[in-house]
Design a protein around this motif. Structure first.
Motif, PDB file in Angstrom:
ATOM      1  N   VAL A  27       2.361 -11.695   2.490  1.00  0.00           N
ATOM      2  CA  VAL A  27       3.516 -12.487   2.073  1.00  0.00           C
ATOM      3  C   VAL A  27       3.563 -12.615   0.552  1.00  0.00           C
ATOM      4  CG1 VAL A  27       4.643 -14.747   2.221  1.00  0.00           C
ATOM      5  CG2 VAL A  27       3.568 -13.746   4.248  1.00  0.00           C
ATOM      6  N   THR A  28       2.421 -12.931  -0.057  1.00  0.00           N
ATOM      7  CA  THR A  28       2.381 -13.113  -1.512  1.00  0.00           C
ATOM      8  C   THR A  28       2.021 -11.823  -2.250  1.00  0.00           C
ATOM      9  OG1 THR A  28       0.061 -13.746  -1.496  1.00  0.00           O
ATOM     10  CG2 THR A  28       1.689 -15.524  -1.262  1.00  0.00           C
ATOM     11  N   GLY A  29       1.397 -10.879  -1.555  1.00  0.00           N
ATOM     12  CA  GLY A  29       0.972  -9.641  -2.189  1.00  0.00           C
ATOM     13  C   GLY A  29      -0.322  -9.777  -2.967  1.00  0.00           C
ATOM     14  N   GLU A  30      -1.099 -10.814  -2.694  1.00  0.00           N
ATOM     15  CA  GLU A  30      -2.324 -11.063  -3.447  1.00  0.00           C
ATOM     16  C   GLU A  30      -3.551 -10.522  -2.727  1.00  0.00           C
ATOM     17  OE1 GLU A  30      -1.135 -15.244  -5.637  1.00  0.00           O
ATOM     18  OE2 GLU A  30      -2.382 -15.303  -3.844  1.00  0.00           O
ATOM     19  N   LEU A  31      -4.480 -10.024  -3.520  1.00  0.00           N
ATOM     20  CA  LEU A  31      -5.797  -9.648  -3.031  1.00  0.00           C
ATOM     21  C   LEU A  31      -6.790 -10.668  -3.574  1.00  0.00           C
ATOM     22  CD1 LEU A  31      -5.827  -5.776  -3.549  1.00  0.00           C
ATOM     23  CD2 LEU A  31      -5.868  -6.986  -1.381  1.00  0.00           C
ATOM     24  N   GLN A  70      -2.677   0.703  -4.536  1.00  0.00           N
ATOM     25  CA  GLN A  70      -3.470   1.733  -3.858  1.00  0.00           C
ATOM     26  C   GLN A  70      -4.409   1.109  -2.838  1.00  0.00           C
ATOM     27  OE1 GLN A  70      -5.459   3.415  -7.304  1.00  0.00           O
ATOM     28  NE2 GLN A  70      -4.507   5.402  -6.892  1.00  0.00           N
ATOM     29  N   LEU A  71      -5.092   0.043  -3.248  1.00  0.00           N
ATOM     30  CA  LEU A  71      -6.050  -0.610  -2.362  1.00  0.00           C
ATOM     31  C   LEU A  71      -5.356  -1.223  -1.154  1.00  0.00           C
ATOM     32  CD1 LEU A  71      -8.320  -2.316  -5.034  1.00  0.00           C
ATOM     33  CD2 LEU A  71      -8.799  -0.231  -3.731  1.00  0.00           C
ATOM     34  N   ILE A  72      -4.200  -1.836  -1.370  1.00  0.00           N
ATOM     35  CA  ILE A  72      -3.448  -2.443  -0.269  1.00  0.00           C
ATOM     36  C   ILE A  72      -3.007  -1.370   0.724  1.00  0.00           C
ATOM     37  CG2 ILE A  72      -1.291  -3.618   0.306  1.00  0.00           C
ATOM     38  CD1 ILE A  72      -1.705  -5.155  -2.408  1.00  0.00           C
ATOM     39  N   TRP A  73      -2.503  -0.266   0.217  1.00  0.00           N
ATOM     40  CA  TRP A  73      -2.068   0.826   1.093  1.00  0.00           C
ATOM     41  C   TRP A  73      -3.236   1.303   1.956  1.00  0.00           C
ATOM     42  CZ3 TRP A  73       2.854   2.422   1.794  1.00  0.00           C
ATOM     43  CH2 TRP A  73       3.041   3.533   2.602  1.00  0.00           C
ATOM     44  N   TYR A  74      -4.383   1.455   1.334  1.00  0.00           N
ATOM     45  CA  TYR A  74      -5.580   1.907   2.037  1.00  0.00           C
ATOM     46  C   TYR A  74      -6.035   0.875   3.074  1.00  0.00           C
ATOM     47  CZ  TYR A  74     -10.297   3.980   2.454  1.00  0.00           C
ATOM     48  OH  TYR A  74     -11.448   4.570   2.910  1.00  0.00           O
ATOM     49  N   MET A  75      -5.970  -0.419   2.719  1.00  0.00           N
ATOM     50  CA  MET A  75      -6.390  -1.458   3.641  1.00  0.00           C
ATOM     51  C   MET A  75      -5.490  -1.523   4.876  1.00  0.00           C
ATOM     52  SD  MET A  75      -7.268  -4.467   0.898  1.00  0.00           S
ATOM     53  CE  MET A  75      -7.844  -5.715   2.039  1.00  0.00           C
ATOM     54  N   ILE A 100       5.313 -10.918  -6.782  1.00  0.00           N
ATOM     55  CA  ILE A 100       5.747 -10.398  -5.486  1.00  0.00           C
ATOM     56  C   ILE A 100       5.730  -8.881  -5.438  1.00  0.00           C
ATOM     57  CG2 ILE A 100       7.174 -12.390  -4.896  1.00  0.00           C
ATOM     58  CD1 ILE A 100       9.594 -10.827  -5.891  1.00  0.00           C
ATOM     59  N   GLY A 101       5.237  -8.236  -6.479  1.00  0.00           N
ATOM     60  CA  GLY A 101       5.296  -6.785  -6.548  1.00  0.00           C
ATOM     61  C   GLY A 101       4.471  -6.061  -5.504  1.00  0.00           C
ATOM     62  N   ASP A 102       3.368  -6.646  -5.044  1.00  0.00           N
ATOM     63  CA  ASP A 102       2.480  -5.961  -4.117  1.00  0.00           C
ATOM     64  C   ASP A 102       2.624  -6.441  -2.675  1.00  0.00           C
ATOM     65  OD1 ASP A 102       1.368  -4.174  -5.918  1.00  0.00           O
ATOM     66  OD2 ASP A 102      -0.127  -5.607  -6.578  1.00  0.00           O
ATOM     67  N   ARG A 103       3.759  -7.062  -2.341  1.00  0.00           N
ATOM     68  CA  ARG A 103       4.009  -7.394  -0.941  1.00  0.00           C
ATOM     69  C   ARG A 103       4.150  -6.099  -0.151  1.00  0.00           C
ATOM     70  NH1 ARG A 103       9.284 -10.375  -0.885  1.00  0.00           N
ATOM     71  NH2 ARG A 103       9.633  -8.701  -2.356  1.00  0.00           N
ATOM     72  N   TRP A 104       3.709  -6.092   1.108  1.00  0.00           N
ATOM     73  CA  TRP A 104       3.702  -4.872   1.908  1.00  0.00           C
ATOM     74  C   TRP A 104       5.095  -4.250   2.006  1.00  0.00           C
ATOM     75  CZ3 TRP A 104       1.051  -0.975   3.072  1.00  0.00           C
ATOM     76  CH2 TRP A 104       1.432  -0.119   4.094  1.00  0.00           C
ATOM     77  N   GLU A 105       6.143  -5.054   2.222  1.00  0.00           N
ATOM     78  CA  GLU A 105       7.488  -4.485   2.365  1.00  0.00           C
ATOM     79  C   GLU A 105       8.027  -3.910   1.056  1.00  0.00           C
ATOM     80  OE1 GLU A 105       8.175  -8.956   1.785  1.00  0.00           O
ATOM     81  OE2 GLU A 105       6.931  -7.772   3.120  1.00  0.00           O
ATOM     82  N   ASN A 106       7.352  -4.180  -0.054  1.00  0.00           N
ATOM     83  CA  ASN A 106       7.779  -3.657  -1.343  1.00  0.00           C
ATOM     84  C   ASN A 106       7.068  -2.352  -1.714  1.00  0.00           C
ATOM     85  OD1 ASN A 106       9.250  -3.750  -3.766  1.00  0.00           O
ATOM     86  ND2 ASN A 106       7.509  -4.623  -4.832  1.00  0.00           N
ATOM     87  N   LEU A 107       6.074  -1.940  -0.940  1.00  0.00           N
ATOM     88  CA  LEU A 107       5.311  -0.732  -1.252  1.00  0.00           C
ATOM     89  C   LEU A 107       5.812   0.446  -0.436  1.00  0.00           C
ATOM     90  CD1 LEU A 107       1.705  -2.214  -1.344  1.00  0.00           C
ATOM     91  CD2 LEU A 107       3.262  -1.816  -3.255  1.00  0.00           C
ATOM     92  N   ARG A 108       5.759   1.628  -1.041  1.00  0.00           N
ATOM     93  CA  ARG A 108       6.136   2.858  -0.343  1.00  0.00           C
ATOM     94  C   ARG A 108       5.295   3.998  -0.885  1.00  0.00           C
ATOM     95  NH1 ARG A 108      11.986   4.008  -3.245  1.00  0.00           N
ATOM     96  NH2 ARG A 108      11.146   4.180  -5.331  1.00  0.00           N
ATOM     97  N   LEU A 109       5.123   5.011  -0.061  1.00  0.00           N
ATOM     98  CA  LEU A 109       4.467   6.228  -0.506  1.00  0.00           C
ATOM     99  C   LEU A 109       5.521   7.067  -1.199  1.00  0.00           C
ATOM    100  CD1 LEU A 109       1.550   6.919  -0.178  1.00  0.00           C
ATOM    101  CD2 LEU A 109       2.115   8.320   1.773  1.00  0.00           C
ATOM    102  N   ALA A 110       5.232   7.581  -2.382  1.00  0.00           N
ATOM    103  CA  ALA A 110       6.262   8.244  -3.178  1.00  0.00           C
ATOM    104  C   ALA A 110       5.727   9.479  -3.882  1.00  0.00           C
ATOM    105  CB  ALA A 110       6.819   7.266  -4.215  1.00  0.00           C
ATOM    106  N   THR A 111       6.669  10.297  -4.293  1.00  0.00           N
ATOM    107  CA  THR A 111       6.393  11.434  -5.168  1.00  0.00           C
ATOM    108  C   THR A 111       6.816  11.012  -6.574  1.00  0.00           C
ATOM    109  OG1 THR A 111       8.601  12.363  -4.874  1.00  0.00           O
ATOM    110  CG2 THR A 111       6.890  13.063  -3.301  1.00  0.00           C
TER     111      THR A 111
END
Length: 144
Positions: A27-31, A70-75, A100-111
């Motif tokens: 929700v917060t995007g925090e590790l 990167q770490l969130i994607w891997y987790m 809020i930048g590292d919330r799961w819904e804000n991350l994507r795999l990209a080129t």
């Protein structure tokens, strides 16, 4: 540093070891640290620091720096984003300074190409379209 100059980076450890080391709040995007690892990494403390130049949070694990995205994607997925070809991108431009930048819904795999879709237009771009701008001689130019 340009995204094209990044060297391939291996995961810091296995996914299971990373899940024991850090906790992720989607929700917060925090590790946060699940265990103390020295003076700066105390149990329950927010992990990492913000790189001022890139406005992205990085975490040091075993004397190497990793982006939190990167770490969130891997987790979450168990897949480590490998360069070249793919890496983790933020869908919006808010970044970590808004928290809020590292919330799961804000991350994507990209080129590299999909990564530039959400970049801000340069000041000389009054057209509103990426790559289209007016030159000092008042001529319109398009670039790819």
């Amino acid at each position: 540093m340009s995204a094209f100059k990044r060297e391939p980076v291996e995961p810091p450890c296995t996914q299971q070891e990373l899940l024991l080391l850090l906790s992720y709040d989607s929700v917060t995007g925090e590790l946060r640290w699940r265990q103390s690892r020295g003076r700066r990494a105390q149990l329950g403390a927010l992990a990492g620091h913000i790189n001022v130049k890139e406005q992205r949070r990085r975490i040091g694990i075993d004397k190497k720096l990793y982006y939190t995205s990167q770490l969130i994607w891997y987790m979450v997925t168990g897949d480590w984003p490998r360069w070249p070809g793919t890496y983790v991108d933020h869908r919006d431009t808010y970044g970590p300074k808004y928290g809020i930048g590292d919330r799961w819904e804000n991350l994507r795999l990209a080129t590299p190409m999909t990564n530039v879709w959400n970049r801000k237009h340069p000041r000389n771009n009054i057209s509103g379209y990426p790559g289209v701008y007016e030159t000092p001689s008042r001529k319109w130019t398009a670039s790819i």
